[in-house]
Scaffold this motif. Sequence first.
Motif, mmCIF file in Angstrom:
data_model
loop_
_atom_site.group_PDB
_atom_site.id
_atom_site.type_symbol
_atom_site.label_atom_id
_atom_site.label_comp_id
_atom_site.label_asym_id
_atom_site.label_seq_id
_atom_site.Cartn_x
_atom_site.Cartn_y
_atom_site.Cartn_z
ATOM 1 N N VAL A 79 -4.163 -2.734 -0.540
ATOM 2 C CA VAL A 79 -2.702 -2.836 -0.539
ATOM 3 C C VAL A 79 -2.181 -3.083 0.871
ATOM 4 O O VAL A 79 -2.477 -2.326 1.793
ATOM 5 N N SER A 80 -1.390 -4.154 1.027
ATOM 6 C CA SER A 80 -0.685 -4.409 2.280
ATOM 7 C C SER A 80 0.796 -4.180 2.013
ATOM 8 O O SER A 80 1.367 -4.781 1.096
ATOM 9 N N VAL A 81 1.450 -3.327 2.811
ATOM 10 C CA VAL A 81 2.806 -2.905 2.468
ATOM 11 C C VAL A 81 3.555 -2.436 3.711
ATOM 12 O O VAL A 81 2.931 -1.991 4.683
ATOM 13 N N ASN A 82 4.893 -2.515 3.670
ATOM 14 C CA ASN A 82 5.679 -2.007 4.795
ATOM 15 C C ASN A 82 6.694 -0.952 4.360
ATOM 16 O O ASN A 82 7.634 -0.655 5.086
ATOM 17 N N GLY A 83 6.492 -0.377 3.164
ATOM 18 C CA GLY A 83 7.432 0.643 2.697
ATOM 19 C C GLY A 83 6.797 1.598 1.705
ATOM 20 O O GLY A 83 5.615 1.483 1.368
ATOM 21 N N THR A 84 7.602 2.515 1.228
ATOM 22 C CA THR A 84 7.153 3.518 0.275
ATOM 23 C C THR A 84 7.494 3.085 -1.153
ATOM 24 O O THR A 84 8.301 2.187 -1.368
ATOM 25 N N ASN A 85 6.878 3.723 -2.119
ATOM 26 C CA ASN A 85 7.103 3.400 -3.523
ATOM 27 C C ASN A 85 8.524 3.809 -3.935
ATOM 28 O O ASN A 85 8.897 4.972 -3.814
ATOM 29 N N ASN A 86 9.338 2.840 -4.412
ATOM 30 C CA ASN A 86 10.705 3.183 -4.826
ATOM 31 C C ASN A 86 11.082 2.554 -6.163
ATOM 32 O O ASN A 86 12.258 2.404 -6.471
ATOM 33 N N ASP A 87 10.076 2.185 -6.960
ATOM 34 C CA ASP A 87 10.341 1.568 -8.249
ATOM 35 C C ASP A 87 9.153 1.821 -9.166
ATOM 36 O O ASP A 87 8.007 1.843 -8.712
#
Length: 249
Positions: free
Chosen positions: A154-162
């Motif tokens: 996983v490449s990501v710049n935020g937290t889970n919000n959905d």
Amino acid sequence: MSRLKSFTVSACLLAGQIWPATAANPPEVDAAIVFAVDSSTSIDPVRADRQRLGHAEALRSREVVAAIKQGRAGCIAVTYFEWASVGSLRTVLPWRLVCNEAQANAAAEAIEQYGDTGRGRSRGGRTSISFAIDAASLSLRAWEGKAAKTVIDVSVNGTNNDGLPVEVSRRQALAEGHVINAIALDRSEEGVTHDLPGYLHAAVIGGPGAFVAVSKDPADYVRALRRKLVVEISGLDWPADAATSIYVR
């Protein structure tokens, strides 16, 4: 996973056709790796290019190609998709075998050419890491080869919000035997958390040897990604001089 969530993920994957045709002799690989890449609203053109070009450059690098060749099977399988909110998924690279430099270059070129640029198209959405993990798990389930290791990257710049709580999707993926690793595009998420790698460590990654990779600065993202791939393919420890990494305790 609920029936509705499973149907949503299945529909997205069917639309992208991200598994190979049935083969009489399924391929054996050292690792089957799903690149699940964030394309939510917070991914601007600079971050989009960092992910797209970074994955392409890492995949075609001498270090990664050497790690592939030195494996027992001498091959890996990779697929690359972009995700955002629940139901928002776009396949960039269907499942592909990579056993040599030419195949690594071909996979890298596809990512470079078709990956998200953050420009000129309808895009964005919320950040459903849980959906990304569910989609990656289903993709690994559908892949018909044999893998010594299955990795959700996983490449990501935020937290889970959905969508579902990410811990629910993580638990299911780990029960299926997958390793979940992550690379943080940023060290913090403005207004949410000042420690994004810490969040990914606590809530997202899991499995034997799982880790979060964090580049020292944006320019170092490619090096962090390249070293992360070498570790995933070879099973070696993270180099002491590499970009910061956080391992599962």
